[in-house]
Enzyme design. Sequence first.
Site, PDB file in Angstrom:
ATOM      1  N   THR A   1      36.844  46.491  30.896  1.00 29.76           N
ATOM      2  CA  THR A   1      37.313  47.813  31.348  1.00 29.76           C
ATOM      3  C   THR A   1      36.619  48.901  30.524  1.00 29.76           C
ATOM      4  OG1 THR A   1      39.441  46.938  32.076  1.00 29.76           O
ATOM      5  CG2 THR A   1      39.378  49.288  31.554  1.00 29.76           C
TER       6      THR A   1
ATOM      7  N   ASN B   1      36.664  39.940  42.423  1.00 29.31           N
ATOM      8  CA  ASN B   1      37.718  39.244  41.680  1.00 29.31           C
ATOM      9  C   ASN B   1      38.865  38.777  42.563  1.00 29.31           C
ATOM     10  OD1 ASN B   1      37.987  42.173  41.733  1.00 29.31           O
ATOM     11  ND2 ASN B   1      39.901  41.892  40.645  1.00 29.31           N
TER      12      ASN B   1
ATOM     13  N   GLN C   1      33.155  38.540  36.995  1.00 22.73           N
ATOM     14  CA  GLN C   1      33.538  37.265  37.632  1.00 22.73           C
ATOM     15  C   GLN C   1      32.333  36.348  37.855  1.00 22.73           C
ATOM     16  OE1 GLN C   1      36.566  36.220  37.932  1.00 22.73           O
ATOM     17  NE2 GLN C   1      37.793  38.085  37.786  1.00 22.73           N
TER      18      GLN C   1
ATOM     19  N   SER D   1      33.077  40.031  30.330  1.00 26.78           N
ATOM     20  CA  SER D   1      34.310  39.939  29.552  1.00 26.78           C
ATOM     21  C   SER D   1      34.523  38.502  29.094  1.00 26.78           C
ATOM     22  CB  SER D   1      35.479  40.379  30.447  1.00 26.78           C
ATOM     23  OG  SER D   1      36.676  40.402  29.721  1.00 26.78           O
TER      24      SER D   1
ATOM     25  N   HIS E   1      37.327  36.817  28.282  1.00 26.88           N
ATOM     26  CA  HIS E   1      38.470  36.014  28.736  1.00 26.88           C
ATOM     27  C   HIS E   1      38.354  35.506  30.175  1.00 26.88           C
ATOM     28  CE1 HIS E   1      41.178  38.980  31.030  1.00 26.88           C
ATOM     29  NE2 HIS E   1      40.212  39.766  30.594  1.00 26.88           N
TER      30      HIS E   1
ATOM     31  N   THR F   1      35.024  49.347  13.925  1.00 27.47           N
ATOM     32  CA  THR F   1      34.807  48.097  13.184  1.00 27.47           C
ATOM     33  C   THR F   1      34.842  46.917  14.142  1.00 27.47           C
ATOM     34  OG1 THR F   1      35.882  49.093  11.279  1.00 27.47           O
ATOM     35  CG2 THR F   1      35.666  46.687  11.272  1.00 27.47           C
TER      36      THR F   1
ATOM     37  N   CYS G   1      47.816  43.269  38.162  1.00 25.69           N
ATOM     38  CA  CYS G   1      48.068  44.694  37.965  1.00 25.69           C
ATOM     39  C   CYS G   1      49.098  44.866  36.873  1.00 25.69           C
ATOM     40  CB  CYS G   1      48.478  45.380  39.261  1.00 25.69           C
ATOM     41  SG  CYS G   1      50.215  45.308  39.596  1.00 25.69           S
TER      42      CYS G   1
HETATM   43  N1  PLP Z   1      35.998  43.744  36.577  1.00 25.70           N
HETATM   44  C1  PLP Z   1      36.418  42.653  37.234  1.00 25.70           C
HETATM   45  C2  PLP Z   1      35.668  42.222  38.461  1.00 25.70           C
HETATM   46  C3  PLP Z   1      37.540  41.946  36.796  1.00 25.70           C
HETATM   47  O1  PLP Z   1      37.945  40.871  37.455  1.00 25.70           O
HETATM   48  C4  PLP Z   1      38.228  42.413  35.643  1.00 25.70           C
HETATM   49  C5  PLP Z   1      39.462  41.750  35.190  1.00 25.70           C
HETATM   50  O2  PLP Z   1      40.324  41.412  35.978  1.00 25.70           O
HETATM   51  C6  PLP Z   1      37.727  43.538  34.976  1.00 25.70           C
HETATM   52  C7  PLP Z   1      36.635  44.173  35.477  1.00 25.70           C
HETATM   53  C8  PLP Z   1      38.387  44.046  33.717  1.00 25.70           C
HETATM   54  O3  PLP Z   1      38.155  43.142  32.647  1.00 25.70           O
HETATM   55  P1  PLP Z   1      38.970  43.241  31.275  1.00 25.70           P
HETATM   56  O4  PLP Z   1      40.239  42.486  31.488  1.00 25.70           O
HETATM   57  O5  PLP Z   1      38.092  42.571  30.257  1.00 25.70           O
HETATM   58  O6  PLP Z   1      39.184  44.652  30.975  1.00 25.70           O
END
Ligand code: PLP
Length: 387
Positions: free
Chosen positions: A73, A152, A180, A200, A202, A238, A324
């Site tokens: 994000t 996603n 994704q 990302s 996770h 940091t 969400c």
């Molecule tokens: N973009 C996509 C396509 C995602 O699926 C997600 C997370 O659901 C994000 C951005 C945001 O990622 P983060 O959770 O690392 O902020």
Amino acid sequence: MPKTNAYLDHNASTILLPQAKKAIIDALELAGNPSAIHRDGRVLEALIEDARENVAKAAGAKRSEVVFTGSATESINQAIIAGVKALKLDKIIISAGEHAAALNAAKSCEQEVIEVFLLDNGQIDIAQLKDELQKLDETGQTALICVHEVNNETGIIQPIKQIETLVGASRHFLFIDAVQAFGKADLSFSSRPVDMMAISAHKAGGPVGIGALLMKSHCDEVRLIYGGSQEKGRRSGTLSAPLIAGFGAAAKQFSQSYDAKKINQLVEMLESGIKKLRPDAVVFGQDVPRMGNIINFAVPDLKASIALMGLDIEGVSVSSGSACSSGKVTYSHVLCAMGISPELATGRLRVSLGWNSTKQDVEAFLSAFGKMLKQHDKGLQSPKAEK
Ligand code: PLP
């Protein structure tokens, strides 16, 4: 709280890989600030650079192109908000199927936002994008083009090569949300005509709270967070050595732990099981290439909130689409952009598999789904339900 029988919500967040967990715990034992010049600081810095190398390799990027951020994000906000400012762009062109992070970041900018629609098959309307670029070229204006590689909610793979051909040869800039796709598809960031890309940890076996913005060197002035000039000034603050170490370990391990062929077969089993239970189930994105770990579908007359509750009671974790913040089932702008009726879209369920998903998980889902459907159909037949 007892553990679930089946965790099938990997598009929301994957399970942490054991290698990533170990790397995080090991790094937590260390003292210091990675920017410090003493020995303890240098140990952390070395750990971070090792992780950077692994993330760069997994994304096909140069080490110097990887900027660690707090999440995708944040990466997306940096690319869009700081991107249009630093690159002095006149417009933002964004697809209607972007993640809320991109749509809302674009909305917050002063520049005009031009939306490119999705076709009914869920792919970005290339003809419209071409038209919009042509109009800008006629007036000498430049834009940041924001698109995603894999959706996603639906797993639909976008025609990125065509977009790159259109944008790459122009004066416009291209930002791709590859969240994704990272780990599951070849990103080859350095060799593609893409200016910036968000990923990302996770979503690929790493920890929550760490992401990266991949940036070509001509984008080095695209900065959102100012401070002590960490990450060569591109993202101050940091650095979190434990989270970065976890990200690096996951990036190194993920492709070996994620067996795409096995996952594809499990999703096929899932799809035929769903169709057997309810032949009228509608799978979204059926006519276009889709990432093999996900199925997004709806059963007419079945509300997602009811289905999710029934599945949760049976210990099966899935979602209705994007995660969400309210945890409620809300309307899907992606399905809406694909022209899916609101009635059908409110029933959407997203089942997404990950590196540790098994046949037992799929069986647990199908058994719970069948049970829930029986209860639901009984409810529909009761005289009370007709009122
Ligand atoms: N973009 C996509 C396509 C995602 O699926 C997600 C997370 O659901 C994000 C951005 C945001 O990622 P983060 O959770 O690392 O902020």
